[in-house]
Write a protein that holds these residues in place. Structure first.
Motif, PDB file in Angstrom:
ATOM      1  N   GLN A 123      40.271  49.754  43.975  1.00  0.00           N
ATOM      2  CA  GLN A 123      39.964  48.361  43.685  1.00  0.00           C
ATOM      3  C   GLN A 123      39.170  48.194  42.377  1.00  0.00           C
ATOM      4  O   GLN A 123      38.877  47.079  41.973  1.00  0.00           O
ATOM      5  CB  GLN A 123      39.140  47.756  44.843  1.00  0.00           C
ATOM      6  CG  GLN A 123      39.892  47.696  46.171  1.00  0.00           C
ATOM      7  CD  GLN A 123      41.150  46.841  46.077  1.00  0.00           C
ATOM      8  OE1 GLN A 123      41.097  45.700  45.639  1.00  0.00           O
ATOM      9  NE2 GLN A 123      42.288  47.398  46.488  1.00  0.00           N
ATOM     10  N   SER A 124      38.783  49.297  41.750  1.00  0.00           N
ATOM     11  CA  SER A 124      37.956  49.186  40.545  1.00  0.00           C
ATOM     12  C   SER A 124      38.781  48.638  39.379  1.00  0.00           C
ATOM     13  O   SER A 124      39.969  48.934  39.248  1.00  0.00           O
ATOM     14  CB  SER A 124      37.360  50.547  40.182  1.00  0.00           C
ATOM     15  OG  SER A 124      38.382  51.482  39.933  1.00  0.00           O
ATOM     16  N   PRO A 125      38.157  47.809  38.524  1.00  0.00           N
ATOM     17  CA  PRO A 125      38.899  47.188  37.420  1.00  0.00           C
ATOM     18  C   PRO A 125      39.264  48.205  36.333  1.00  0.00           C
ATOM     19  O   PRO A 125      38.704  49.307  36.274  1.00  0.00           O
ATOM     20  CB  PRO A 125      37.899  46.153  36.880  1.00  0.00           C
ATOM     21  CG  PRO A 125      36.551  46.681  37.252  1.00  0.00           C
ATOM     22  CD  PRO A 125      36.744  47.416  38.550  1.00  0.00           C
ATOM     23  N   ASP A 126      40.207  47.809  35.489  1.00  0.00           N
ATOM     24  CA  ASP A 126      40.580  48.656  34.353  1.00  0.00           C
ATOM     25  C   ASP A 126      39.384  48.793  33.414  1.00  0.00           C
ATOM     26  O   ASP A 126      38.582  47.877  33.258  1.00  0.00           O
ATOM     27  CB  ASP A 126      41.739  48.023  33.574  1.00  0.00           C
ATOM     28  CG  ASP A 126      43.017  47.950  34.390  1.00  0.00           C
ATOM     29  OD1 ASP A 126      43.098  48.620  35.425  1.00  0.00           O
ATOM     30  OD2 ASP A 126      43.935  47.206  33.977  1.00  0.00           O
ATOM     31  N   GLU A 127      39.322  49.949  32.758  1.00  0.00           N
ATOM     32  CA  GLU A 127      38.297  50.158  31.727  1.00  0.00           C
ATOM     33  C   GLU A 127      38.992  50.087  30.368  1.00  0.00           C
ATOM     34  O   GLU A 127      39.989  50.764  30.135  1.00  0.00           O
ATOM     35  CB  GLU A 127      37.642  51.535  31.914  1.00  0.00           C
ATOM     36  CG  GLU A 127      36.570  51.844  30.883  1.00  0.00           C
ATOM     37  CD  GLU A 127      36.106  53.299  30.920  1.00  0.00           C
ATOM     38  OE1 GLU A 127      35.330  53.679  30.030  1.00  0.00           O
ATOM     39  OE2 GLU A 127      36.542  54.049  31.821  1.00  0.00           O
ATOM     40  N   TRP A 128      38.468  49.242  29.474  1.00  0.00           N
ATOM     41  CA  TRP A 128      39.067  49.112  28.147  1.00  0.00           C
ATOM     42  C   TRP A 128      38.403  50.073  27.180  1.00  0.00           C
ATOM     43  O   TRP A 128      37.178  50.136  27.095  1.00  0.00           O
ATOM     44  CB  TRP A 128      38.951  47.674  27.644  1.00  0.00           C
ATOM     45  CG  TRP A 128      39.928  46.764  28.331  1.00  0.00           C
ATOM     46  CD1 TRP A 128      39.806  46.227  29.579  1.00  0.00           C
ATOM     47  CD2 TRP A 128      41.180  46.323  27.832  1.00  0.00           C
ATOM     48  NE1 TRP A 128      40.913  45.464  29.894  1.00  0.00           N
ATOM     49  CE2 TRP A 128      41.776  45.503  28.830  1.00  0.00           C
ATOM     50  CE3 TRP A 128      41.873  46.526  26.634  1.00  0.00           C
ATOM     51  CZ2 TRP A 128      43.025  44.903  28.658  1.00  0.00           C
ATOM     52  CZ3 TRP A 128      43.115  45.920  26.464  1.00  0.00           C
ATOM     53  CH2 TRP A 128      43.682  45.126  27.463  1.00  0.00           C
ATOM     54  N   LYS A 129      39.217  50.817  26.446  1.00  0.00           N
ATOM     55  CA  LYS A 129      38.708  51.761  25.446  1.00  0.00           C
ATOM     56  C   LYS A 129      39.208  51.339  24.062  1.00  0.00           C
ATOM     57  O   LYS A 129      40.134  50.534  23.954  1.00  0.00           O
ATOM     58  CB  LYS A 129      39.170  53.178  25.777  1.00  0.00           C
ATOM     59  CG  LYS A 129      38.579  53.709  27.071  1.00  0.00           C
ATOM     60  CD  LYS A 129      38.769  55.208  27.188  1.00  0.00           C
ATOM     61  CE  LYS A 129      37.961  55.744  28.382  1.00  0.00           C
ATOM     62  NZ  LYS A 129      38.103  57.206  28.507  1.00  0.00           N
ATOM     63  N   SER A 130      38.606  51.915  23.033  1.00  0.00           N
ATOM     64  CA  SER A 130      38.951  51.540  21.661  1.00  0.00           C
ATOM     65  C   SER A 130      39.308  52.753  20.823  1.00  0.00           C
ATOM     66  O   SER A 130      38.849  53.868  21.088  1.00  0.00           O
ATOM     67  CB  SER A 130      37.776  50.825  20.987  1.00  0.00           C
ATOM     68  OG  SER A 130      37.539  49.577  21.586  1.00  0.00           O
ATOM     69  N   LEU A 131      40.110  52.491  19.797  1.00  0.00           N
ATOM     70  CA  LEU A 131      40.384  53.471  18.741  1.00  0.00           C
ATOM     71  C   LEU A 131      40.022  52.829  17.409  1.00  0.00           C
ATOM     72  O   LEU A 131      40.433  51.693  17.133  1.00  0.00           O
ATOM     73  CB  LEU A 131      41.866  53.843  18.697  1.00  0.00           C
ATOM     74  CG  LEU A 131      42.442  54.773  19.772  1.00  0.00           C
ATOM     75  CD1 LEU A 131      43.946  54.919  19.566  1.00  0.00           C
ATOM     76  CD2 LEU A 131      41.779  56.136  19.727  1.00  0.00           C
ATOM     77  N   SER A 132      39.262  53.528  16.591  1.00  0.00           N
ATOM     78  CA  SER A 132      39.027  53.064  15.220  1.00  0.00           C
ATOM     79  C   SER A 132      40.276  53.384  14.401  1.00  0.00           C
ATOM     80  O   SER A 132      41.158  54.133  14.844  1.00  0.00           O
ATOM     81  CB  SER A 132      37.806  53.763  14.624  1.00  0.00           C
ATOM     82  OG  SER A 132      38.104  55.148  14.426  1.00  0.00           O
ATOM     83  N   TRP A 133      40.325  52.849  13.181  1.00  0.00           N
ATOM     84  CA  TRP A 133      41.474  53.161  12.326  1.00  0.00           C
ATOM     85  C   TRP A 133      41.553  54.657  12.034  1.00  0.00           C
ATOM     86  O   TRP A 133      42.639  55.241  12.021  1.00  0.00           O
ATOM     87  CB  TRP A 133      41.401  52.355  11.026  1.00  0.00           C
ATOM     88  CG  TRP A 133      41.718  50.906  11.241  1.00  0.00           C
ATOM     89  CD1 TRP A 133      40.842  49.857  11.270  1.00  0.00           C
ATOM     90  CD2 TRP A 133      43.018  50.340  11.485  1.00  0.00           C
ATOM     91  NE1 TRP A 133      41.504  48.677  11.523  1.00  0.00           N
ATOM     92  CE2 TRP A 133      42.846  48.942  11.656  1.00  0.00           C
ATOM     93  CE3 TRP A 133      44.297  50.866  11.576  1.00  0.00           C
ATOM     94  CZ2 TRP A 133      43.910  48.077  11.903  1.00  0.00           C
ATOM     95  CZ3 TRP A 133      45.361  50.007  11.827  1.00  0.00           C
ATOM     96  CH2 TRP A 133      45.167  48.640  11.987  1.00  0.00           C
ATOM     97  N   ALA A 134      40.397  55.291  11.843  1.00  0.00           N
ATOM     98  CA  ALA A 134      40.399  56.740  11.563  1.00  0.00           C
ATOM     99  C   ALA A 134      40.881  57.530  12.777  1.00  0.00           C
ATOM    100  O   ALA A 134      41.645  58.501  12.639  1.00  0.00           O
ATOM    101  CB  ALA A 134      38.993  57.196  11.151  1.00  0.00           C
ATOM    102  N   GLN A 135      40.448  57.122  13.977  1.00  0.00           N
ATOM    103  CA  GLN A 135      40.889  57.812  15.199  1.00  0.00           C
ATOM    104  C   GLN A 135      42.384  57.618  15.417  1.00  0.00           C
ATOM    105  O   GLN A 135      43.097  58.544  15.831  1.00  0.00           O
ATOM    106  CB  GLN A 135      40.097  57.290  16.402  1.00  0.00           C
ATOM    107  CG  GLN A 135      38.640  57.728  16.423  1.00  0.00           C
ATOM    108  CD  GLN A 135      37.832  56.951  17.455  1.00  0.00           C
ATOM    109  OE1 GLN A 135      38.103  55.779  17.751  1.00  0.00           O
ATOM    110  NE2 GLN A 135      36.825  57.610  18.017  1.00  0.00           N
ATOM    111  N   ALA A 136      42.859  56.393  15.153  1.00  0.00           N
ATOM    112  CA  ALA A 136      44.296  56.125  15.287  1.00  0.00           C
ATOM    113  C   ALA A 136      45.077  56.994  14.305  1.00  0.00           C
ATOM    114  O   ALA A 136      46.110  57.582  14.651  1.00  0.00           O
ATOM    115  CB  ALA A 136      44.586  54.645  15.041  1.00  0.00           C
ATOM    116  N   ALA A 137      44.564  57.093  13.086  1.00  0.00           N
ATOM    117  CA  ALA A 137      45.253  57.880  12.056  1.00  0.00           C
ATOM    118  C   ALA A 137      45.350  59.349  12.444  1.00  0.00           C
ATOM    119  O   ALA A 137      46.378  60.007  12.201  1.00  0.00           O
ATOM    120  CB  ALA A 137      44.521  57.738  10.721  1.00  0.00           C
TER     121      ALA A 137
END
Length: 627
Positions: free
Chosen positions: A41-55
């Motif tokens: 039942q726990s909600p989704d956790e939102w994570k991020s990528l910076s442009w450098a991490q995406a690259a």
């Protein structure tokens, strides 16, 4: 030369180059947000990528593909839902100098195999075991397919009979690429530097209503132009947060990723349609692109909730809806004349009350920060557009096709006009042919159909003008209104032409219960309609009326037929005599993508629906003079 022209004409050869520039300019800025599903039942956790991490991931995918032997312009297919890995993989393919072939994850094994074979794709990036299974089932027909890279590897292990190294995970591919880049750090940048504007970047197969889909060849220059043209409109800024849920296999979803790279804003990406309502207050987007069906569903949902609240609440909603439409029309008209929005004092006062009672709650449901929505892929019923405009949800309709890289027209910010698709993007030309067909020319137009020179010649003139197949009208100041698909125009046996989409759009604005409607009448002496209803809304109404049973049982009930008949009569009051719907039938289930009646972007496949429900159509004309 204007700044806009300079921006567009001095564009780099590819989005891969733009991506490198973006990463160099803002390496630590947030690029993407994506959900990690919660357990239980726990909600989704939102994570991020910076442009450098995406690259880092994009370059690893590009190097990994190179290690698999993928060379310039070779096709890499993507069969995956909308998620951050789709974007990273697509960028990886482009940075490798290869070309992405897009496949909807809902496409069946037979059509997936056709696309893989026709495109001669060397690698398939598959979302999961289910997508892998489709390729494995048809492997004998796919001699060019050397590898399948699986994003979610659970249950997607190699099996006996698979060639050596045929299946590997995306993590494996990235690890291979990263190892290669450790030894050759400039390998991917060298590939990017070698890309020319004319090289193939994307092969998107149109979900045709009949026959095999056609592969639309879109070179790198198409996307580079789109990125610069979107930035030149000024509609989005680096401060924006985009919520991206559209299918990325569709050109509308794909073009949004190019614009984002040029502008540098944040994109929150999650293609799970059942999560949209839940995600909006979490993401709090400032802009979002959608198809008309989503706005229709929101409108029907709001109207249904008001009806459930009792007679008084529903009357308030109906009053507020009319105020919203009137306010939007007056305000847009005022902007057209004076350059400033606004309405007379009495209407503004009513609008303020309606805002407190109704509109503010709708804006909160969208996350509370939405500046504008972009709507495309099909026509939005003007009355629904005016409702949202008056409620403070500004829907900027746009227009384009797969063959024009999605975005050819867009409404210009504050000066938008509901019922039109706005003005051409900078650098795009338009003219209306003698028969009303819209012709386009510019850097967004495709190279042609893959291995189909005759089909290309049918729509693409030698001087670059592309025949869209759509009928439209241009206002004196350059706003385009689409009236219908050329091939969808109905000519009755009495010789009158009818644009079915126009009638269908008007019905969607009149009837809050409708999901889909198809108007029929070609070579007939009157028009009829097949109507499917929005299941949650009609079942909610049925409960109030004491009608029990399944959806099919509810739509078959005489009270339901009588209810919809009332809305058809209201529709007919505003139509010319030859446009009126004389008879209709309610369908026993809603139309959907799974049965092939809607495209993945939720457009109606008329021939499929008419073929499937031929008996109901014939029944409506039985006994008439033409039967």
């Amino acid at each position: 030369m204007s700044d806009t022209q300079t921006l567009i004409e001095n564009r780099p050869p590819s989005v891969a180059t733009l991506f490198v520039q973006r990463v160099d300019a803002t390496p630590d800025a947030e690029a993407y947000r994506y959900p990690v599903p919660g357990s239980g039942q726990s909600p989704d956790e939102w994570k991020s990528l910076s442009w450098a991490q995406a690259a880092e991931r994009v370059y690893a995918i590009a190097a990994g593909l190179a290690q698999l032997g993928v060379v310039s312009e070779e096709r890499v297919a993507l069969a995956c839902s909308t998620r951050v890995e789709w974007i990273l993989a697509d960028l990886g393919v482009m940075c490798a100098g290869a070309a992405t072939t897009t496949i909807y994850p809902s496409t069946n094994a037979e059509e997936s195999a056709f696309i893989l074979a026709d495109s001669e794709s060397r690698v398939l990036i598959a979302e999961d075991a289910a997508q892998l299974a489709k390729a494995r089932e048809r492997r004998a027909e796919l001699p060019n397919l050397r590898h399948v890279v699986v994003v979610d590897p659970a249950g997607a292990e190699p099996v006996e009979g698979d060639p050596e190294g045929w299946v590997l995970s995306l993590a494996d591919l990235e690890a291979r690429g990263a190892a290669h880049l450790e030894k050759n750090p400039g390998a991917v940048k060298e590939r990017i530097a070698a890309i020319t504007a004319e090289q193939l970047a994307t092969l998107i197969y149109t979900s045709g209503t009949t026959g095999r889909p056609k592969g639309v060849r879109l070179p790198h220059d198409n996307w580079s132009y789109m990125a610069k043209a979107i930035a030149a409109t000024g509609l989005v800024t680096g401060e924006d947060v985009q919520y991206l849920w559209l299918p990325l296999a569709h050109v509308f979803g794909k073009v949004l990723t190019s614009g984002q790279i040029e502008v540098g804003h944040v994109t929150a990406v999650d293609g799970r349609i059942d999560k949209i309502i839940e995600n909006l207050p979490v993401v709090q987007p400032t802009y979002m692109a959608a198809v008309p069906r989503i706005f229709e569903k929101v409108y029907n949902g709001v109207a249904g909730k008001a009806r459930e609240g009792g007679g008084a609440k529903y009357k308030i909603f109906q009053w507020a809806a009319e105020v919203a439409r009137e306010y939007a029309k007056v305000s847009q008209d005022n902007f057209r004349r004076t350059g400033r929005p606004g309405a007379p004092f009495a209407l503004s006062a009513k609008h303020k009350v309606a805002d407190a009672l109704v509109y503010s709650k709708i804006r909160e449901a969208f996350g509370g920060r939405l500046r504008a929505c972009v709507s495309g892929s099909a026509a939005l019923a003007p009355d629904i557009g005016f409702f949202f405009a008056g409620a403070g949800i500004h829907i900027l309709e746009g227009y384009g096709l797969t063959e024009s890289s999605a975005a050819s027209f867009i409404n210009p910010g504050e000066a938008y006009r509901t019922g039109t698709v706005g003005k051409p993007l900078p650098g795009t030309e338009v003219r209306i042919a003698d028969d009303g067909e819209i012709l386009l020319r510019g850097p967004g137009i495709m190279e042609g159909y893959h291995q189909l020179p005759e089909k290309t010649a049918e729509v693409l003139e030698s001087d670059g003008w592309f025949h869209t197949g759509d009928i439209g009208e241009l206002s004196a100041d350059g706003y385009l209104r689409i009236t219908d698909r050329k091939k969808d125009l109905i000519k009755t046996s009495g010789g009158k032409y009818i644009a079915p989409a126009e009638v269908e759009g008007q019905f969607k604005a009149v009837c809050p219960f409708v999901s889909n409607i198809l108007v029929h009448g070609a070579d007939r002496n009157f028009c009829t309609a097949l109507i499917s209803l929005d299941e949650p809304t009609i079942l909610g109404w049925a409960k109030e009326q004491g009608i029990t049973g399944s959806y099919a049982e509810v739509v078959a009930a005489p009270q339901t037929v009588e209810l919809i008949d009332g809305y058809v009569k209201r529709l007919n009051e505003g139509l010319q005599r030859w446009q009126t719907i004389k008879k209709f039938r309610l369908l026993p289930r809603d139309l959907d993508v799974e049965h092939g009646e809607l495209t993945p972007s939720l457009k109606l496949k008329r021939p499929v629906v008419e073929r499937e429900y031929r008996a109901l159509i014939d029944e409506m004309y039985a006994g008439s003079r033409e039967a």
